[in-house]
Design a protein around this motif. Structure first.
Motif, PDB file in Angstrom:
ATOM      1  N   ASP A 113       0.837  -1.206   0.000  1.00 19.41           N
ATOM      2  CA  ASP A 113       0.000   0.000   0.000  1.00 19.41           C
ATOM      3  C   ASP A 113       0.868   1.251   0.000  1.00 19.41           C
ATOM      4  O   ASP A 113       0.568   2.219  -0.705  1.00 19.41           O
ATOM      5  N   ASP A 114       1.942   1.255   0.795  1.00 21.94           N
ATOM      6  CA  ASP A 114       2.873   2.391   0.807  1.00 21.94           C
ATOM      7  C   ASP A 114       3.431   2.632  -0.592  1.00 21.94           C
ATOM      8  O   ASP A 114       3.446   3.767  -1.084  1.00 21.94           O
ATOM      9  N   GLU A 122       2.230   1.719  -3.466  1.00 24.56           N
ATOM     10  CA  GLU A 122       1.183   2.177  -4.380  1.00 24.56           C
ATOM     11  C   GLU A 122       0.901   3.665  -4.186  1.00 24.56           C
ATOM     12  O   GLU A 122       0.759   4.412  -5.155  1.00 24.56           O
ATOM     13  N   GLN A 123       0.838   4.108  -2.948  1.00 24.37           N
ATOM     14  CA  GLN A 123       0.592   5.521  -2.668  1.00 24.37           C
ATOM     15  C   GLN A 123       1.728   6.396  -3.204  1.00 24.37           C
ATOM     16  O   GLN A 123       1.481   7.484  -3.733  1.00 24.37           O
ATOM     17  N   GLY A 159       1.317   9.251  -6.106  1.00 21.10           N
ATOM     18  CA  GLY A 159       1.798  10.607  -5.885  1.00 21.10           C
ATOM     19  C   GLY A 159       2.838  11.024  -6.912  1.00 21.10           C
ATOM     20  O   GLY A 159       2.792  12.141  -7.440  1.00 21.10           O
TER      21      GLY A 159
END
Length: 64
Positions: free
Chosen positions: A35-36, A38-39, A43
């Motif tokens: 998830d990190d 992907e974020q 961004g």
């Protein structure tokens, strides 16, 4: 994040101070979740890149 891209990518950093080297080496203990990552990708994709990577004169000297 950089080390998660490909197994053969190694970040190179330069410093003249031991405290900065130790600070940079501390990044080895950071674990990013899927998830990190992907974020970060989302961004980064939103950032508009402008201009050339290198000045024209440098490109001419390098034969590009």
């Amino acid at each position: 994040w950089l080390m998660a891209q490909k197994p053969w990518i190694v970040p190179l950093f330069g410093t003249r101070k031991l405290e900065r080297l130790e600070e940079n080496l501390g990044a080895l203990s950071v674990t990013l979740s899927d998830d990190d990552l992907e974020q970060i990708e989302v961004g980064a994709a939103a950032i508009r890149i402008e201009g050339a990577r290198y000045p024209e004169e440098m490109l001419r000297r390098s034969g590009r």
